[in-house]
Write an enzyme that holds these catalytic residues in place. Structure first.
Site, PDB file in Angstrom:
ATOM      1  CB  ILE A 138      -0.987  -0.038   1.187  1.00  0.00           C
ATOM      2  CG1 ILE A 138      -1.935  -1.229   1.021  1.00  0.00           C
ATOM      3  CG2 ILE A 138      -1.781   1.269   1.296  1.00  0.00           C
ATOM      4  CD1 ILE A 138      -2.771  -1.572   2.241  1.00  0.00           C
ATOM      5  CG  ASP A 156       9.707  -0.824   4.560  1.00  0.00           C
ATOM      6  OD1 ASP A 156      10.376  -1.720   5.109  1.00  0.00           O
ATOM      7  OD2 ASP A 156       8.573  -1.017   4.099  1.00  0.00           O
ATOM      8  NE  ARG A 212      -5.175  -3.857  11.308  1.00  0.00           N
ATOM      9  CZ  ARG A 212      -5.781  -3.873  10.122  1.00  0.00           C
ATOM     10  NH1 ARG A 212      -6.049  -2.743   9.478  1.00  0.00           N
ATOM     11  NH2 ARG A 212      -6.151  -5.004   9.562  1.00  0.00           N
ATOM     12  CD  GLU A 223     -10.663   0.240  13.827  1.00  0.00           C
ATOM     13  OE1 GLU A 223     -11.273  -0.620  13.180  1.00  0.00           O
ATOM     14  OE2 GLU A 223      -9.605   0.756  13.440  1.00  0.00           O
ATOM     15  CG  HIS A 272     -11.056  -0.386   9.514  1.00  0.00           C
ATOM     16  ND1 HIS A 272     -10.419  -0.965  10.572  1.00  0.00           N
ATOM     17  CD2 HIS A 272     -10.409  -0.862   8.411  1.00  0.00           C
ATOM     18  CE1 HIS A 272      -9.441  -1.743  10.147  1.00  0.00           C
ATOM     19  NE2 HIS A 272      -9.413  -1.701   8.830  1.00  0.00           N
TER      20      HIS A 272
END
Ligand code: NAD
Ligand code: MLT
Length: 308
Positions: free
Chosen positions: A149, A168, A229, A258, A276
């Site tokens: 993503i 990363d 997240r 959530e 979400h």
């Protein structure tokens, strides 16, 4: 062999499963209800609604595979499943474009105050000055997590003429060069970026990867996005930085708890939120349902799963 589907799944996936096996659908089960039922099934197919706890796995005496129609397996006790010899598979590719597009929509909504302006005009106000925005053109986008993503976000952001800097530790310099993305440390990104978006899984290393210290390093007026997240960005630290004015706006699709009805982040006018929805497109839901159905069928027929 029977398959239990315990979260809403696209009809295309259900039909595929039914071509090979008997399928029961039972959504909204409590932990106890699922623990009682699971012994009858060889496969469990879930999305994000079902928490596959140790208690459920302990009762799953015939279960061979848990299929997650989506990316994150953080709602499955993977260690307990593995210990019991149950394979856990996900569908990592089916929703990446949808999640990336949602992130770009969040960036644009944040930069132009679109949700707030929409609410204002619908309440019969004409507040042009209040909703002055910023361009994204030429701005620096910091991407934490340059996986599927993160990469799609970087490509799309470059199309908007943004400069992308990423952190990363598992991505090579060569891959970053191919993408035209500059690799940097988290702290350097905090200092440089105008927009910061996170795209890592939630792990011990990534929980609170953006914390008080990182907010302290950010530029005044930074905008922060989380479509990955809840918990990757420390919510309390974000609240502090919104209150101090350091953060000009945040866009959140995910939360530590959530639904986040009691979350103070919902009170800020400059925080835009979605429930979400990153993977909530017709295309993504069909993709992940078909992909997980194929994996489950393959394993139940004695074959292999690609995405363990
Ligand atoms: P991915 O596995 O393809 O990419 C994750 C990247 O994070 C990898 O490149 C990995 O190297 C990197 N990473 C791991 N640990 C890191 C660390 N400590 N610091 C920096 N980078 C690190 O996953 P993806 O498909 O791109 O998904 C990214 C996130 O988005 C996941 O949390 C997933 O659950 C979430 N997601 C959310 C939605 C939604 O509906 N909002 C939809 C799909 C995915
Ligand atoms: C995922 O991890 O795939 C997303 O959070 C979307 C979903 O939960 O379905």
């Amino acid at each position: 062999m029977k398959i239990l589907v315990s979260d809403p799944l696209s009809e295309e996936g259900i039909e595929k499963l039914k071509e090979s096996f008997e399928v029961d659908i039972a959504t909204g089960l409590s932990e106890d209800e699922l623990a009682q039922k699971i012994g009858d099934y060889s496969a469990l197919v879930i999305r994000s609604g079902t928490n596959v706890t140790k208690k459920i796995i302990d009762s799953a005496d015939n279960l061979k595979i848990i299929g997650r129609a989506g990316v994150g397996v953080d709602n499955i006790n993977v260690d307990a499943a593995t210990e019991k010899g149950i394979i856990v598979v996900n569908a990592p590719e089916g929703n990446m474009i949808s999640a990336a597009e949602h992130t770009i929509a969040m960036i644009m909504s944040l930069s132009r105050n679109i949700p707030q302006a929409n609410m204002s005009l619908k309440s019969k106000k004409w507040e042009r000055k209040k909703f002055m925005g910023v361009e994204v053109n030429g701005k620096i986008l910091g991407v934490i997590g340059l996986g599927r993503i993160g990469t799609e976000v970087a490509i799309r952001a470059q199309g908007l003429e943004m400069r992308v800097v990423a952190y990363d530790p598992y991505i090579s310099e060569e891959r970053a060069n191919e993408l035209g993305v500059e690799l940097s440390s988290v702290h350097e990104i905090m200092k440089k970026a105008d927009f910061i978006t996170v795209h890592t899984p939630l792990t011990k290393e990534t929980r609170n990867i953006i914390d008080y210290e990182e907010f302290g390093l950010m530029k005044n007026g930074v905008r922060v996005i989380n479509c990955a997240r809840g918990g990757i960005i420390n919510e309390a630290a974000l609240i502090d930085s919104l209150k101090s004015g350091k953060v000009a706006g945040a866009a959140l699709d995910v939360f530590v708890n959530e639904p986040p009805f009691d979350n103070p982040l919902l009170e800020f006018e400059n925080v835009i939120v979605t429930p979400h929805l990153g993977a909530s497109t017709e295309e993504a839901q069909i993709n992940v349902a078909i992909s997980i159905a194929e994996e489950v069928i393959s394993v139940l027929k004695g074959g292999f799963a690609k995405n363990t």
